[in-house]
Design a protein around this motif. Structure first.
Motif, PDB file in Angstrom:
ATOM      1  N   PHE A   1       0.824  -1.207   0.000  1.00  0.00           N
ATOM      2  CA  PHE A   1       0.000   0.000   0.000  1.00  0.00           C
ATOM      3  C   PHE A   1       0.862   1.263   0.000  1.00  0.00           C
ATOM      4  N   LEU A   2       1.983   1.237   0.694  1.00  0.00           N
ATOM      5  CA  LEU A   2       2.872   2.401   0.710  1.00  0.00           C
ATOM      6  C   LEU A   2       3.463   2.676  -0.669  1.00  0.00           C
ATOM      7  N   THR A   3       3.601   1.641  -1.498  1.00  0.00           N
ATOM      8  CA  THR A   3       4.105   1.826  -2.856  1.00  0.00           C
ATOM      9  C   THR A   3       3.186   2.744  -3.651  1.00  0.00           C
ATOM     10  N   GLU A   4       1.882   2.631  -3.399  1.00  0.00           N
ATOM     11  CA  GLU A   4       0.921   3.486  -4.095  1.00  0.00           C
ATOM     12  C   GLU A   4       1.122   4.955  -3.714  1.00  0.00           C
ATOM     13  N   ILE A   5       1.488   5.196  -2.467  1.00  0.00           N
ATOM     14  CA  ILE A   5       1.766   6.559  -2.003  1.00  0.00           C
ATOM     15  C   ILE A   5       3.116   7.048  -2.511  1.00  0.00           C
ATOM     16  N   GLY A   6       4.059   6.111  -2.623  1.00  0.00           N
ATOM     17  CA  GLY A   6       5.398   6.473  -3.055  1.00  0.00           C
ATOM     18  C   GLY A   6       6.268   6.989  -1.936  1.00  0.00           C
ATOM     19  N   ASP A   7       5.873   6.707  -0.704  1.00  0.00           N
ATOM     20  CA  ASP A   7       6.639   7.167   0.457  1.00  0.00           C
ATOM     21  C   ASP A   7       6.328   6.233   1.623  1.00  0.00           C
ATOM     22  N   GLY A   8       7.110   6.380   2.712  1.00  0.00           N
ATOM     23  CA  GLY A   8       6.938   5.485   3.852  1.00  0.00           C
ATOM     24  C   GLY A   8       7.749   4.210   3.680  1.00  0.00           C
ATOM     25  N   TRP A   9       7.865   3.451   4.752  1.00  0.00           N
ATOM     26  CA  TRP A   9       8.702   2.246   4.742  1.00  0.00           C
ATOM     27  C   TRP A   9       8.239   1.288   5.826  1.00  0.00           C
ATOM     28  N   VAL A  10       8.468  -0.012   5.591  1.00  0.00           N
ATOM     29  CA  VAL A  10       8.184  -1.031   6.607  1.00  0.00           C
ATOM     30  C   VAL A  10       9.450  -1.832   6.863  1.00  0.00           C
ATOM     31  N   ASP A  11       9.896  -1.858   8.101  1.00  0.00           N
ATOM     32  CA  ASP A  11      10.962  -2.758   8.517  1.00  0.00           C
ATOM     33  C   ASP A  11      10.311  -4.002   9.105  1.00  0.00           C
ATOM     34  N   LEU A  12      10.502  -5.131   8.440  1.00  0.00           N
ATOM     35  CA  LEU A  12       9.893  -6.389   8.859  1.00  0.00           C
ATOM     36  C   LEU A  12      10.888  -7.183   9.692  1.00  0.00           C
ATOM     37  N   VAL A  13      10.486  -7.546  10.897  1.00  0.00           N
ATOM     38  CA  VAL A  13      11.350  -8.281  11.822  1.00  0.00           C
ATOM     39  C   VAL A  13      10.867  -9.723  11.904  1.00  0.00           C
ATOM     40  N   GLU A  14      11.692 -10.649  11.444  1.00  0.00           N
ATOM     41  CA  GLU A  14      11.326 -12.071  11.428  1.00  0.00           C
ATOM     42  C   GLU A  14      12.576 -12.914  11.640  1.00  0.00           C
ATOM     43  N   SER A  15      12.623 -13.630  12.763  1.00  0.00           N
ATOM     44  CA  SER A  15      13.837 -14.360  13.126  1.00  0.00           C
ATOM     45  C   SER A  15      13.989 -15.680  12.384  1.00  0.00           C
ATOM     46  N   ASN A  16      12.889 -16.233  11.860  1.00  0.00           N
ATOM     47  CA  ASN A  16      12.961 -17.493  11.126  1.00  0.00           C
ATOM     48  C   ASN A  16      13.564 -17.239   9.741  1.00  0.00           C
ATOM     49  N   ASN A  17      14.682 -17.875   9.457  1.00  0.00           N
ATOM     50  CA  ASN A  17      15.413 -17.576   8.220  1.00  0.00           C
ATOM     51  C   ASN A  17      14.632 -17.929   6.959  1.00  0.00           C
ATOM     52  N   LYS A  18      13.876 -19.038   6.996  1.00  0.00           N
ATOM     53  CA  LYS A  18      13.090 -19.422   5.816  1.00  0.00           C
ATOM     54  C   LYS A  18      11.991 -18.380   5.554  1.00  0.00           C
ATOM     55  N   LYS A  19      11.315 -17.964   6.602  1.00  0.00           N
ATOM     56  CA  LYS A  19      10.265 -16.960   6.436  1.00  0.00           C
ATOM     57  C   LYS A  19      10.867 -15.619   6.012  1.00  0.00           C
ATOM     58  N   ALA A  20      12.022 -15.278   6.583  1.00  0.00           N
ATOM     59  CA  ALA A  20      12.698 -14.042   6.186  1.00  0.00           C
ATOM     60  C   ALA A  20      13.076 -14.089   4.713  1.00  0.00           C
ATOM     61  N   GLY A  21      13.497 -15.262   4.231  1.00  0.00           N
ATOM     62  CA  GLY A  21      13.817 -15.420   2.823  1.00  0.00           C
ATOM     63  C   GLY A  21      12.607 -15.181   1.944  1.00  0.00           C
ATOM     64  N   PHE A  22      11.471 -15.721   2.366  1.00  0.00           N
ATOM     65  CA  PHE A  22      10.227 -15.479   1.612  1.00  0.00           C
ATOM     66  C   PHE A  22       9.890 -13.996   1.589  1.00  0.00           C
ATOM     67  N   LEU A  23      10.013 -13.331   2.725  1.00  0.00           N
ATOM     68  CA  LEU A  23       9.680 -11.906   2.801  1.00  0.00           C
ATOM     69  C   LEU A  23      10.552 -11.083   1.851  1.00  0.00           C
TER      70      LEU A  23
END
Length: 206
Positions: free
Chosen positions: A79-101
Motif C-alpha cells: 500500500f505504501l508503494t501506491e503513495i510512493g513514500d513510507g517504509w516497513v521494517d519487517l522483523v522475522e527471526s525465522n530464516n526461511k520466512k525471512a527469505g520469503f519476505l
C-alpha cells in the motif's frame, strides 16, 4: 477492486494478487500460516492485514514485529508503494520466512526491508519508527515489552495490533504493568475481532 469497502488501485491489486500467488507457492514447502486458513486467504489474511494500513493511510515508517508470512507487513509495504513514500521494517527471526519476505518485497516492488533477528535485538538495528504492527504474535503484556524501546524514543508512537475475542482479558492484564491510551477498532473482517490502537505506552513505576 474493493478491500474492506475501500477501493484499491489496479496497480495495488496486481501487486496483492502477485503476492498471494507467491505466498501459496512458498507455503507449500514453508509453513507460513496454518493450512486450515488457506481456503479464505483473501479475507482471513489479506483483508485482515489491509485494515491496519487503512486505519492510518499515510506515509509512515512502520516496524512489523514477527512478520511471518507477511501479514500485515508486506500488505502495508504494498500500500505504501501506491503513495510512493513510507517504509516497513519487517522483523522475522525465522530464516526461511525471512527469505520469503525478501523475495516478496523484491517481486512486488513493495517499500520495505527484512531483518532476520529476534525482536529483542531489533531496536538496536532500527532506531526510530512512527508506527508498529503485530498480528498473531503474543499477548499484549509481552507485546508491550517488545514495543517499549521505541515508545521511549517517540512520544507519538502508535501501535496497531490485531486481536481476537479474548482481547479484554489481555487489556486487563496489561493494565497491571502498563499505562497506555487505547482505541478499539471493530474488525472489518471478523465480528469478534478488533484492531487495538495503542499510544502513549509507558511502563508503570514499581
Amino acid at each position: 477492486m474493493n478491500i474492506n469497502g475501500q477501493s484499491v488501485s489496479r496497480e495495488t491489486q496486481e501487486k496483492l494478487e502477485h503476492f498471494v500467488e507467491l505466498f501459496k507457492k512458498w507455503n507449500a514447502t514453508t509453513n507460513l500460516v496454518a493450512p486450515s486458513t488457506l481456503t479464505d486467504l483473501w479475507s482471513r489474511h489479506v483483508a485482515d492485514s489491509a485494515q491496519i494500513f487503512q486505519l492510518a493511510p499515510k506515509p509512515q515508517h512502520w516496524i512489523d514485529l514477527g512478520s511471518g508470512g507477511g501479514f500485515p507487513g508486506i500488505i502495508t509495504a504494498i500500500f505504501l508503494t501506491e503513495i510512493g513514500d513510507g517504509w516497513v521494517d519487517l522483523v522475522e527471526s525465522n530464516n526461511k520466512k525471512a527469505g520469503f519476505l525478501r523475495v516478496a518485497l523484491t517481486e512486488t516492488g513493495a517499500r520495505g526491508s527484512v531483518h532476520p533477528v529476534r525482536i529483542e535485538k531489533a531496536p538496536s538495528l532500527v532506531q526510530q519508527c512512527d508506527a508498529i504492527s503485530a498480528r498473531a504474535l503474543a499477548d499484549l503484556d509481552t507485546l508491550f515489552g517488545y514495543i517499549e524501546p521505541w515508545a521511549r524514543k517517540n512520544d507519538s508512537l502508535t501501535s496497531y495490533l490485531n486481536k481476537g475475542r479474548d482481547y479484554e482479558v489481555e487489556v486487563h492484564k496489561a493494565r497491571g504493568r502498563w499505562d497506555f491510551d487505547l482505541v478499539r477498532h471493530q474488525s472489518s473482517v471478523e465480528a469478534s475481532s478488533v484492531v487495538l490502537e495503542i499510544s502513549h505506552l509507558r511502563r508503570k513505576a514499581d
